[in-house]
Scaffold this motif. Sequence first.
Motif, PDB file in Angstrom:
ATOM      1  N   ASP A 240      -5.464 -15.806  -7.125  1.00 26.65           N
ATOM      2  CA  ASP A 240      -5.101 -16.155  -5.646  1.00 26.65           C
ATOM      3  C   ASP A 240      -3.804 -16.473  -5.690  1.00 26.65           C
ATOM      4  O   ASP A 240      -3.254 -17.268  -4.779  1.00 26.65           O
ATOM      5  CB  ASP A 240      -5.933 -17.062  -4.941  1.00 26.65           C
ATOM      6  CG  ASP A 240      -7.446 -16.630  -4.736  1.00 26.65           C
ATOM      7  OD1 ASP A 240      -7.574 -15.391  -4.665  1.00 26.65           O
ATOM      8  OD2 ASP A 240      -8.392 -17.480  -4.614  1.00 26.65           O
ATOM      9  N   ILE A 241      -2.774 -16.286  -6.896  1.00 30.48           N
ATOM     10  CA  ILE A 241      -1.299 -16.592  -6.690  1.00 30.48           C
ATOM     11  C   ILE A 241      -0.741 -15.281  -7.095  1.00 30.48           C
ATOM     12  O   ILE A 241      -1.045 -14.284  -7.650  1.00 30.48           O
ATOM     13  CB  ILE A 241      -1.251 -17.319  -7.867  1.00 30.48           C
ATOM     14  CG1 ILE A 241      -1.954 -18.642  -7.771  1.00 30.48           C
ATOM     15  CG2 ILE A 241       0.146 -17.534  -8.177  1.00 30.48           C
ATOM     16  CD1 ILE A 241      -1.376 -20.204  -8.154  1.00 30.48           C
ATOM     17  N   ASN A 242       0.550 -14.967  -6.327  1.00 28.99           N
ATOM     18  CA  ASN A 242       1.432 -13.800  -6.418  1.00 28.99           C
ATOM     19  C   ASN A 242       0.804 -12.668  -5.716  1.00 28.99           C
ATOM     20  O   ASN A 242       0.595 -11.820  -6.424  1.00 28.99           O
ATOM     21  CB  ASN A 242       1.880 -13.763  -7.673  1.00 28.99           C
ATOM     22  CG  ASN A 242       3.245 -12.894  -7.877  1.00 28.99           C
ATOM     23  OD1 ASN A 242       3.742 -12.672  -6.721  1.00 28.99           O
ATOM     24  ND2 ASN A 242       3.339 -12.338  -9.019  1.00 28.99           N
ATOM     25  N   LEU A 243       0.051 -13.032  -4.616  1.00 31.29           N
ATOM     26  CA  LEU A 243      -0.503 -11.971  -3.971  1.00 31.29           C
ATOM     27  C   LEU A 243       0.516 -10.833  -3.255  1.00 31.29           C
ATOM     28  O   LEU A 243       1.616 -11.253  -2.788  1.00 31.29           O
ATOM     29  CB  LEU A 243      -1.359 -12.365  -2.939  1.00 31.29           C
ATOM     30  CG  LEU A 243      -2.419 -12.998  -3.362  1.00 31.29           C
ATOM     31  CD1 LEU A 243      -3.394 -13.968  -2.063  1.00 31.29           C
ATOM     32  CD2 LEU A 243      -3.585 -12.577  -3.947  1.00 31.29           C
ATOM     33  N   LYS A 244       0.500  -9.703  -3.644  1.00 39.76           N
ATOM     34  CA  LYS A 244       1.112  -8.531  -3.274  1.00 39.76           C
ATOM     35  C   LYS A 244       0.250  -7.531  -2.324  1.00 39.76           C
ATOM     36  O   LYS A 244      -1.029  -7.402  -2.424  1.00 39.76           O
ATOM     37  CB  LYS A 244       1.746  -7.754  -4.312  1.00 39.76           C
ATOM     38  CG  LYS A 244       2.738  -8.541  -5.573  1.00 39.76           C
ATOM     39  CD  LYS A 244       3.670  -8.758  -4.741  1.00 39.76           C
ATOM     40  CE  LYS A 244       4.532  -9.499  -5.707  1.00 39.76           C
ATOM     41  NZ  LYS A 244       5.705 -10.146  -5.321  1.00 39.76           N
ATOM     42  N   THR A 245       0.877  -6.938  -1.341  1.00 42.75           N
ATOM     43  CA  THR A 245       0.074  -6.045  -0.401  1.00 42.75           C
ATOM     44  C   THR A 245       0.294  -4.813  -0.994  1.00 42.75           C
ATOM     45  O   THR A 245       1.155  -3.985  -1.349  1.00 42.75           O
ATOM     46  CB  THR A 245       0.883  -6.085   1.078  1.00 42.75           C
ATOM     47  OG1 THR A 245       0.878  -7.304   1.509  1.00 42.75           O
ATOM     48  CG2 THR A 245       0.078  -5.177   1.883  1.00 42.75           C
ATOM     49  N   LYS A 246      -1.138  -3.978  -1.023  1.00 45.01           N
ATOM     50  CA  LYS A 246      -1.045  -2.617  -1.681  1.00 45.01           C
ATOM     51  C   LYS A 246      -1.712  -2.112  -0.741  1.00 45.01           C
ATOM     52  O   LYS A 246      -2.767  -2.330  -0.066  1.00 45.01           O
ATOM     53  CB  LYS A 246      -1.900  -2.395  -2.816  1.00 45.01           C
ATOM     54  CG  LYS A 246      -2.112  -1.325  -3.583  1.00 45.01           C
ATOM     55  CD  LYS A 246      -2.719  -1.318  -4.838  1.00 45.01           C
ATOM     56  CE  LYS A 246      -2.794   0.037  -5.210  1.00 45.01           C
ATOM     57  NZ  LYS A 246      -3.363   0.103  -6.687  1.00 45.01           N
TER      58      LYS A 246
ATOM     59  N   GLN B 249      -6.563   1.424   3.753  1.00 47.90           N
ATOM     60  CA  GLN B 249      -6.850   0.126   3.517  1.00 47.90           C
ATOM     61  C   GLN B 249      -5.695  -0.594   3.119  1.00 47.90           C
ATOM     62  O   GLN B 249      -4.738   0.017   2.757  1.00 47.90           O
ATOM     63  CB  GLN B 249      -7.791  -0.295   2.570  1.00 47.90           C
ATOM     64  CG  GLN B 249      -9.367   0.300   2.755  1.00 47.90           C
ATOM     65  CD  GLN B 249     -10.333  -0.295   1.631  1.00 47.90           C
ATOM     66  OE1 GLN B 249      -9.877  -0.967   0.934  1.00 47.90           O
ATOM     67  NE2 GLN B 249     -11.379   0.416   1.530  1.00 47.90           N
ATOM     68  N   ILE B 250      -5.407  -1.858   3.708  1.00 46.92           N
ATOM     69  CA  ILE B 250      -4.381  -2.488   3.121  1.00 46.92           C
ATOM     70  C   ILE B 250      -4.915  -3.940   2.455  1.00 46.92           C
ATOM     71  O   ILE B 250      -5.656  -4.589   2.944  1.00 46.92           O
ATOM     72  CB  ILE B 250      -3.409  -3.140   4.266  1.00 46.92           C
ATOM     73  CG1 ILE B 250      -2.841  -1.863   5.194  1.00 46.92           C
ATOM     74  CG2 ILE B 250      -2.427  -4.281   3.880  1.00 46.92           C
ATOM     75  CD1 ILE B 250      -2.181  -2.502   6.288  1.00 46.92           C
ATOM     76  N   LEU B 251      -4.614  -3.829   1.153  1.00 47.44           N
ATOM     77  CA  LEU B 251      -5.225  -4.806   0.298  1.00 47.44           C
ATOM     78  C   LEU B 251      -4.053  -5.772  -0.292  1.00 47.44           C
ATOM     79  O   LEU B 251      -2.934  -5.554  -0.491  1.00 47.44           O
ATOM     80  CB  LEU B 251      -5.959  -4.171  -0.950  1.00 47.44           C
ATOM     81  CG  LEU B 251      -7.086  -3.023  -0.881  1.00 47.44           C
ATOM     82  CD1 LEU B 251      -7.484  -2.133  -2.083  1.00 47.44           C
ATOM     83  CD2 LEU B 251      -8.412  -3.542   0.027  1.00 47.44           C
TER      84      LEU B 251
END
Length: 193
Positions: free
Chosen positions: A104-110, A122-124
Amino acid sequence: MATMAALQSSFTSLSLSSSSFLGQRFSPIIPPLVKPTEHACPCPIVMKLKRWERKKCKPNSLPILHKMHVKIGDTVKVISGRDKGKIGEITKIFKHNSTVVVKDINLKTKHMKSREEGEPGQILKVEAPVHSSNVMLYSKDQNVASRVGHKTLENGKRVRYLIKTGEIIDSAEKWNGTIKEKKKTEVAAAAAS
């Protein structure tokens, strides 16, 4: 007209006939294609990487693996960057470039494309790696981040400990617990899919 006559006279003075190459296509000499020998190098290069993307390698072509002060299952605190001050557990380690993935750290959108006809995209949120120098070991009991030290116990076992608190990080019970948790999450993920 005068220029054309001057051009033709210059061709005759060079003893070249104007019909020899004017109006003809120039065809360059193409060397015969040479097939590369198979097994020229032990590892074929699939793609040429930029200098900053290449992994530093030993002479035997294996990547250089860096020593790290953290292991899988350690609780760490992020000390620099966008997520400074957040606390999480290490889930993955990359030794060739000294990076770690913290839960749960340095979350990026894929953005994922749909794989099948009727399935929507989807957007993950994906956890991206953080450099190991940007994390510090954290004691949950005393709520303090500390550097890591190494010492040898009476039974001859070498362990890591937190310098500020003296708390021993490496213990057989902790390590077995993290392995069991990892197996549980893998089984749950396999059952969900």
